[in-house]
Write an enzyme that holds these catalytic residues in place. Structure first.
Site, PDB file in Angstrom:
ATOM      1  N   LYS A 175      -4.392  -2.037  10.444  1.00 45.85           N
ATOM      2  CA  LYS A 175      -5.684  -1.383  10.630  1.00 45.85           C
ATOM      3  C   LYS A 175      -5.738  -0.772  12.036  1.00 45.85           C
ATOM      4  O   LYS A 175      -5.110  -1.288  12.945  1.00 45.85           O
ATOM      5  CB  LYS A 175      -6.827  -2.389  10.452  1.00 45.85           C
ATOM      6  CG  LYS A 175      -6.796  -3.181   9.144  1.00 45.85           C
ATOM      7  CD  LYS A 175      -7.143  -2.327   7.951  1.00 45.85           C
ATOM      8  CE  LYS A 175      -7.196  -3.180   6.677  1.00 45.85           C
ATOM      9  NZ  LYS A 175      -7.555  -2.392   5.489  1.00 45.85           N
ATOM     10  N   HIS A 294       0.023  -1.393  -5.257  1.00 46.25           N
ATOM     11  CA  HIS A 294      -1.397  -1.498  -4.910  1.00 46.25           C
ATOM     12  C   HIS A 294      -2.220  -0.942  -6.066  1.00 46.25           C
ATOM     13  O   HIS A 294      -1.823   0.012  -6.725  1.00 46.25           O
ATOM     14  CB  HIS A 294      -1.690  -0.715  -3.627  1.00 46.25           C
ATOM     15  CG  HIS A 294      -3.023  -1.032  -3.029  1.00 46.25           C
ATOM     16  ND1 HIS A 294      -4.206  -0.539  -3.539  1.00 46.25           N
ATOM     17  CD2 HIS A 294      -3.366  -1.796  -1.967  1.00 46.25           C
ATOM     18  CE1 HIS A 294      -5.219  -0.988  -2.815  1.00 46.25           C
ATOM     19  NE2 HIS A 294      -4.741  -1.756  -1.858  1.00 46.25           N
TER      20      HIS A 294
END
Length: 477
Positions: A175, A294
């Site tokens: 992140k 994902h």
């Protein structure tokens, strides 16, 4: 036209529209071991009988159309048609039914999830006679399972490649997910892996944007993981997202990852598509790469209880298409996931044989006939206080992935990784000693804090962070 021809035509074909249930509702049908079985949650329009609605689903997802056609006489509908063979009223819901449909195996191309879904969930979901429709579960017969390669490697081969046993694997999504340069991104990867994590991860929407092109990211991440491996003596990995706008570009990125010698790549299997995912899975098996998948976009499809496709079906499809990891929700984090439902599809991902169990949402017994298993990935809003629950819920064969729960540590990325690794080791040791993680979890973490200032600091930051929202998708009562 001769009189004889006219007579034969009048007997063999009658134009017009007839009710679906006259052809496709067959409650006397005995299912075959080779049939694909589907359980649909059907909400008919007012005035449409459930038998007609279930038959319409069977027809429109197999051989039927809205009117009788001449070419019906050129094939055997009894051999190829789908059949609605049972209907159950959903307890506690008004005008909702579970319609069970059996499809002959010959309707589907071998080894193609794309073709299977095009038939079963193609046009039928827009059918006007239905207010809503949801595919709750599929039974994939062994005869069809055997036409798929499945995951490139599977759980045991992955553990052997990593030389890591007896505990869940630990990961972290880097992140902020967008905006970092490739060099700063690689720095974060190194710090997390050096601190004790097994994996770091590209976020699902990190592909090849102007601020960070894919080749630069791959190079800096490879440098980071090799440096961390050298310093820790552990095998490390970073999920390099190979998802791209074309299959050719996706494979090109996977080839570059293989040339770098990294252990794992990544794909967004729903937005990328099943054809692309299966192609990448085949490449990964042939070239020794693990494949992390994902589920970006899944909640658009699976979150509403009365319409769409349940994630247990998407999970089965992923196991067939191919993936060594798949995100599965956390039960305790920020994302949707009711415990019994989640554990139901986690078993469908990992186990070779799963019995029917309606208490966990499993409508059919599923035999995977030795198709490799998939590691569930728990990710989304989790931190060190969740570690006991995650270890207890998911067990050893899982990946526990802390993004903000690593990078949000007050002392930085590496201490965040240290805190998570120590919390996991403490939970695994306590479990192995016979302690109850569900009852004693907080105490186990507090005890571990005495030996780790990094863990103590993490516990202080996230001690009051909870996500107490009721799940939208819950089991029927």
């Amino acid at each position: 036209m001769s009189p004889q021809t006219e007579t034969k035509a009048s007997v063999g074909f009658k134009a017009g529209v007839k009710e679906y249930k006259l052809t496709y509702y067959t409650p006397e049908y005995q299912t075959k071991d080779t049939d694909i079985l589907a359980a649909f949650r059907v909400t008919p329009q007012p005035g449409v009988p459930p038998e007609e609605a279930g038959a319409a689903v069977a027809a429109e997802s197999s051989t039927g159309t809205w009117t009788t056609v001449w070419t019906d006489g050129l094939t055997s509908l009894d051999r190829y048609k789908g059949r609605c063979y049972r209907i159950e009223r959903v307890v506690g819901e008004k005008d909702q039914y579970i319609a069970y449909v059996a499809y002959p195996l010959d309707l589907f191309e071998e080894g193609s999830v794309t073709n299977m879904f095009t038939s079963i969930v193609g046009n039928v979901f827009g059918f006007k006679a239905l207010r809503a429709l949801r595919l709750e579960d599929l039974r994939i017969p062994p005869a069809y399972v055997k036409t798929f390669q499945g995951p490139p490697h599977g759980i045991q081969v992955e553990r052997d490649k990593l030389n890591k046993y007896g505990r869940p694997l630990l990961g972290c999504t880097i992140k902020p997910k967008l905006g970092l340069s490739a060099k700063n991104y690689g720095r974060a990867v190194y710090e997390c892996l050096r601190g004790g994590l097994d994996f770091t991860k590209d976020d699902e929407n990190v592909n090849s944007q102007p601020f960070m092109r894919w080749r630069d990211r791959f190079l800096f991440c490879a440098e980071a993981l090799y440096k961390a491996q050298t310093e820790t003596g552990e095998i490390k990995g970073h999920y390099l997202n190979a998802t791209a706008g074309t299959c050719e570009e996706m494979i090109k990125r996977a080839v570059f990852a293989r040339e770098l010698g990294v252990p794992i790549v990544m794909h967004d299997y729903l937005t990328g598509g099943f054809t692309a995912n299966t192609s990448l899975a085949h490449y990964c098996r042939d070239n020794g790469l693990l494949l992390h998948t994902h589920r970006a976009m899944h909640a658009v499809i699976d979150r509403q209880k009365n319409h769409g496709i349940h994630f247990r079906v998407l999970a089965k499809a992923l196991r067939m298409s191919g993936g060594d990891h798949i995100h599965s929700g956390t039960v305790v984090g920020k994302l949707e996931g009711e415990r019994d439902i989640t554990l139901g599809f986690v078993d469908l991902l990992r186990d070779d044989f799963v019995e029917q169990d309606r208490s966990r949402g499993i409508y059919f017994t599923q035999d995977w006939v030795s198709l490799p298993g998939v590691l569930p990935v728990a990710s989304g809003g989790i931190h060190v206080w969740h570690m006991p629950a995650l270890t207890e819920i998911f067990g050893d064969d899982s990946v526990l992935q802390f993004g903000g729960g690593t990078l949000g540590h007050p002392w930085g990325n590496a201490p965040g990784a240290v805190a998570n690794r120590l919390a996991l080791e403490a939970c695994v040791q306590a479990r192995n000693e016979g302690r109850d993680l569900a009852q004693e979890g907080n105490e186990i973490i507090r005890e571990a804090c005495k030996w780790s200032p990094e863990l103590a600091a993490a516990c202080q930051v996230w001690k009051e962070i909870v996500f107490n929202f009721a799940a939208v998708d819950v089991l029927d009562k």
